[in-house]
Design an enzyme around this catalytic site. Structure first.
Site, PDB file in Angstrom:
ATOM      1  N   ARG A 184       0.847  -1.178   0.000  1.00 54.53           N
ATOM      2  CA  ARG A 184       0.000   0.000   0.000  1.00 54.53           C
ATOM      3  C   ARG A 184       0.881   1.225   0.000  1.00 54.53           C
ATOM      4  O   ARG A 184       1.698   1.405   0.899  1.00 54.53           O
ATOM      5  CB  ARG A 184      -0.838  -0.053   1.285  1.00 54.53           C
TER       6      ARG A 184
ATOM      7  N   THR B 135      -0.832   7.577  -0.903  1.00 53.04           N
ATOM      8  CA  THR B 135      -2.132   7.498  -1.588  1.00 53.04           C
ATOM      9  C   THR B 135      -3.014   6.377  -1.032  1.00 53.04           C
ATOM     10  O   THR B 135      -4.212   6.345  -1.297  1.00 53.04           O
ATOM     11  CB  THR B 135      -1.927   7.198  -3.084  1.00 53.04           C
TER      12      THR B 135
ATOM     13  N   ASP C   8       0.579  -2.518  12.220  1.00 53.18           N
ATOM     14  CA  ASP C   8       0.995  -2.986  10.890  1.00 53.18           C
ATOM     15  C   ASP C   8       1.297  -4.481  10.974  1.00 53.18           C
ATOM     16  O   ASP C   8       2.287  -4.895  11.592  1.00 53.18           O
ATOM     17  CB  ASP C   8       2.227  -2.196  10.440  1.00 53.18           C
TER      18      ASP C   8
HETATM   19  C1  PRP Z   1      -1.214  -4.317   4.620  1.00 54.95           C
HETATM   20  C2  PRP Z   1      -2.102  -5.533   4.800  1.00 54.95           C
HETATM   21  C3  PRP Z   1      -2.956  -5.502   3.568  1.00 54.95           C
HETATM   22  C4  PRP Z   1      -3.135  -4.029   3.328  1.00 54.95           C
HETATM   23  C5  PRP Z   1      -4.490  -3.627   3.813  1.00 54.95           C
HETATM   24  O1  PRP Z   1      -0.184  -4.606   3.746  1.00 54.95           O
HETATM   25  O2  PRP Z   1      -1.382  -6.723   4.968  1.00 54.95           O
HETATM   26  O3  PRP Z   1      -2.361  -6.127   2.439  1.00 54.95           O
HETATM   27  O4  PRP Z   1      -2.116  -3.348   4.093  1.00 54.95           O
HETATM   28  O5  PRP Z   1      -4.751  -2.305   3.515  1.00 54.95           O
HETATM   29  P1  PRP Z   1      -5.862  -1.872   2.456  1.00 54.95           P
HETATM   30  O6  PRP Z   1      -7.081  -2.680   2.741  1.00 54.95           O
HETATM   31  O7  PRP Z   1      -6.052  -0.408   2.756  1.00 54.95           O
HETATM   32  O8  PRP Z   1      -5.316  -2.108   1.080  1.00 54.95           O
HETATM   33  P2  PRP Z   1       1.014  -3.579   3.471  1.00 54.95           P
HETATM   34  O9  PRP Z   1       0.694  -2.705   2.307  1.00 54.95           O
HETATM   35  O10 PRP Z   1       1.384  -2.892   4.754  1.00 54.95           O
HETATM   36  O11 PRP Z   1       2.168  -4.528   2.979  1.00 54.95           O
HETATM   37  P3  PRP Z   1       2.977  -5.674   3.779  1.00 54.95           P
HETATM   38  O12 PRP Z   1       2.023  -6.830   3.963  1.00 54.95           O
HETATM   39  O13 PRP Z   1       4.065  -5.986   2.824  1.00 54.95           O
HETATM   40  O14 PRP Z   1       3.459  -5.125   5.080  1.00 54.95           O
HETATM   41  N1  URA Z   2      -2.413  -2.609   7.112  1.00 56.82           N
HETATM   42  C1  URA Z   2      -2.052  -3.050   8.334  1.00 56.82           C
HETATM   43  O1  URA Z   2      -1.129  -3.856   8.458  1.00 56.82           O
HETATM   44  N2  URA Z   2      -2.719  -2.587   9.403  1.00 56.82           N
HETATM   45  C2  URA Z   2      -3.735  -1.711   9.303  1.00 56.82           C
HETATM   46  O2  URA Z   2      -4.317  -1.322  10.339  1.00 56.82           O
HETATM   47  C3  URA Z   2      -4.090  -1.256   8.024  1.00 56.82           C
HETATM   48  C4  URA Z   2      -3.417  -1.722   6.936  1.00 56.82           C
END
Ligand code: PRP
Ligand code: URA
Length: 209
Positions: free
Chosen positions: A104, A108, A200
């Site tokens: 993400r 944005t 996170d």
């Molecule tokens: C986190 C989570 C989801 C996403 C959710 O991933 O594991 O994939 O955010 O957010 P959204 O519903 O607003 O899209 P992240 O982008 O932090 O990546 P990561 O798993 O590599 O840490």
């Molecule tokens: N991704 C995460 O890992 N945690 C949140 O709360 C939202 C997005």
């Protein structure tokens, strides 16, 4: 409209509380996520088709049930989705595992795809997309888009914690995809984090920041 199935067994709720606690370290966080994924798997697989086969027990010949119908495919959204794979695969060892890499964008909040490797026959499989967090819903919607473009016709989404905003987004974009969650939280904050949430998920799983 897709269904939202809340898998709120007491064991799941207890373990999720431990995961939410900011003092829980990566080792316990990983183990708890695996355990909860396995417990959620019991509900996710509840409607698998069965067929009769003839077997012979030590006593007599009999008909008995085995799993039939579509084979399964599990697709974690990298990175954090990886934490849900082992628990599910331990219940469904014949499932194939594909991977969709999305992160993400912190400004944005839009998902950016960086990797995709899926089983070749996903149109014949019941596909289960897994990611602990459903926040804005952008990542889940993008991952499901990828699967549908490759031919998948039967898809479930499995999340640990969801925000109402993410559920609404998935239901709007993919009304055919049922959503399994352990908890629906209150809201998103201004940074797109789930409140109360657990922070996170990827960073807590892998000890990064
Ligand atoms: C986190 C989570 C989801 C996403 C959710 O991933 O594991 O994939 O955010 O957010 P959204 O519903 O607003 O899209 P992240 O982008 O932090 O990546 P990561 O798993 O590599 O840490
Ligand atoms: N991704 C995460 O890992 N945690 C949140 O709360 C939202 C997005």
């Amino acid at each position: 409209m897709s269904k939202v199935i809340i898998t709120d067994h007491p064991l799941i709720q207890h373990k999720l509380t431990l995961m939410r606690d900011k003092n829980t370290g990566s080792k316990d966080f990983r183990e708890l996520l695996t355990e909860i994924s396995m417990l959620m798997g019991y509900e996710i697989t509840r409607n698998l088709q069965l067929e009769d086969v003839e077997i012979e027990t030590p006593v007599v010949k009999t008909n008995s049930k085995v799993i039939a119908g579509k084979k399964l495919g599990i697709v974690p959204i990298l990175r954090a989705g990886l934490g849900m794979v082992d628990g599910l695969v331990s219940l469904t060892p014949a499932a194939k595992v594909g991977h969709v890499g999305l992160y993400r964008d912190p400004e944005t909040l839009q998902p950016v795809e960086y990797y995709c490797k899926l089983p070749q026959d996903i149109e014949e499989r019941e596909m289960i997309v897994v990611d602990p967090m459903l926040a804005t819903g952008g990542s889940a919607v993008a991952a499901i888009d990828v699967l549908k473009k490759r031919g998948a016709t039967s898809i479930k989404l499995v999340n640990l914690v969801a925000a109402p905003e993410g559920i609404a987004e998935v239901q709007k974009c993919h009304p055919d995809v049922d959503i399994y969650v352990a908890a629906v939280d209150e809201k998103l904050n201004d940074h797109g984090y789930i409140v109360p949430g657990l922070g996170d998920a990827g960073d807590r799983l892998y000890g990064t920041k």
